[in-house]
Motif scaffolding. Sequence first.
Motif, PDB file in Angstrom:
ATOM      1  N   MET A   1       0.870  -1.130  -0.301  1.00  0.00           N
ATOM      2  CA  MET A   1      -0.008  -0.634  -0.131  1.00  0.00           C
ATOM      3  C   MET A   1       1.035   1.262  -0.188  1.00  0.00           C
ATOM      4  O   MET A   1       1.677   1.460   0.550  1.00  0.00           O
ATOM      5  N   LYS A   2       0.409   2.200  -1.116  1.00  0.00           N
ATOM      6  CA  LYS A   2       1.053   3.136  -1.000  1.00  0.00           C
ATOM      7  C   LYS A   2       0.312   4.208  -0.591  1.00  0.00           C
ATOM      8  O   LYS A   2      -0.562   4.534  -1.262  1.00  0.00           O
ATOM      9  N   VAL A  21       9.157   3.792   5.389  1.00  0.00           N
ATOM     10  CA  VAL A  21       8.675   2.503   4.683  1.00  0.00           C
ATOM     11  C   VAL A  21       8.007   1.391   6.102  1.00  0.00           C
ATOM     12  O   VAL A  21       9.474   1.882   6.745  1.00  0.00           O
ATOM     13  N   THR A  22       7.268   0.568   5.964  1.00  0.00           N
ATOM     14  CA  THR A  22       7.475  -0.324   6.672  1.00  0.00           C
ATOM     15  C   THR A  22       6.812  -1.250   5.928  1.00  0.00           C
ATOM     16  O   THR A  22       7.239  -1.826   4.607  1.00  0.00           O
ATOM     17  N   GLU A  23       6.898  -2.970   6.208  1.00  0.00           N
ATOM     18  CA  GLU A  23       6.599  -3.781   6.043  1.00  0.00           C
ATOM     19  C   GLU A  23       5.288  -3.669   5.175  1.00  0.00           C
ATOM     20  O   GLU A  23       5.259  -4.753   3.934  1.00  0.00           O
ATOM     21  N   TYR A  28       3.870   8.776   2.377  1.00  0.00           N
ATOM     22  CA  TYR A  28       4.750   9.604   2.013  1.00  0.00           C
ATOM     23  C   TYR A  28       3.762  10.862   2.617  1.00  0.00           C
ATOM     24  O   TYR A  28       2.496  11.719   2.778  1.00  0.00           O
ATOM     25  N   CYS A  29       5.189  12.105   2.992  1.00  0.00           N
ATOM     26  CA  CYS A  29       4.101  13.020   3.168  1.00  0.00           C
ATOM     27  C   CYS A  29       5.247  15.010   3.087  1.00  0.00           C
ATOM     28  O   CYS A  29       6.247  14.177   2.772  1.00  0.00           O
TER      29      CYS A  29
END
Length: 100
Positions: A1-2, A21-23, A28-29
């Motif tokens: 998921m992005k 980034v996680t698993e 994005y911010c």
Amino acid sequence: MKFAFIYAMPGLQSSSIQENVTEKAHFYCVSVDMDHRETAADIARELVEKNGVQMIELCGGLASAEIIALVKEETENRVPVGAVFYGPESRKPLIELMGI
């Protein structure tokens, strides 16, 4: 998921996109200057086209029908666009604070 969060900050020019980034997800911010809130639309397009963002959330300072419509138009409605909204009791203090 992005997914992405675009927020407005008085006097802060659009900065580089911050990525966490996680698993399971990429987050994005990025900020835009309150005086140039319409730049959120260009940033949204870039996030979708170059970063593959699948969902966009706008901060309360960008949560106007005009800005939301610009972001949707610029991204050609390819991704869901949501916005943070404040309750009625918070609107007046928010307007006074942010000058919107």
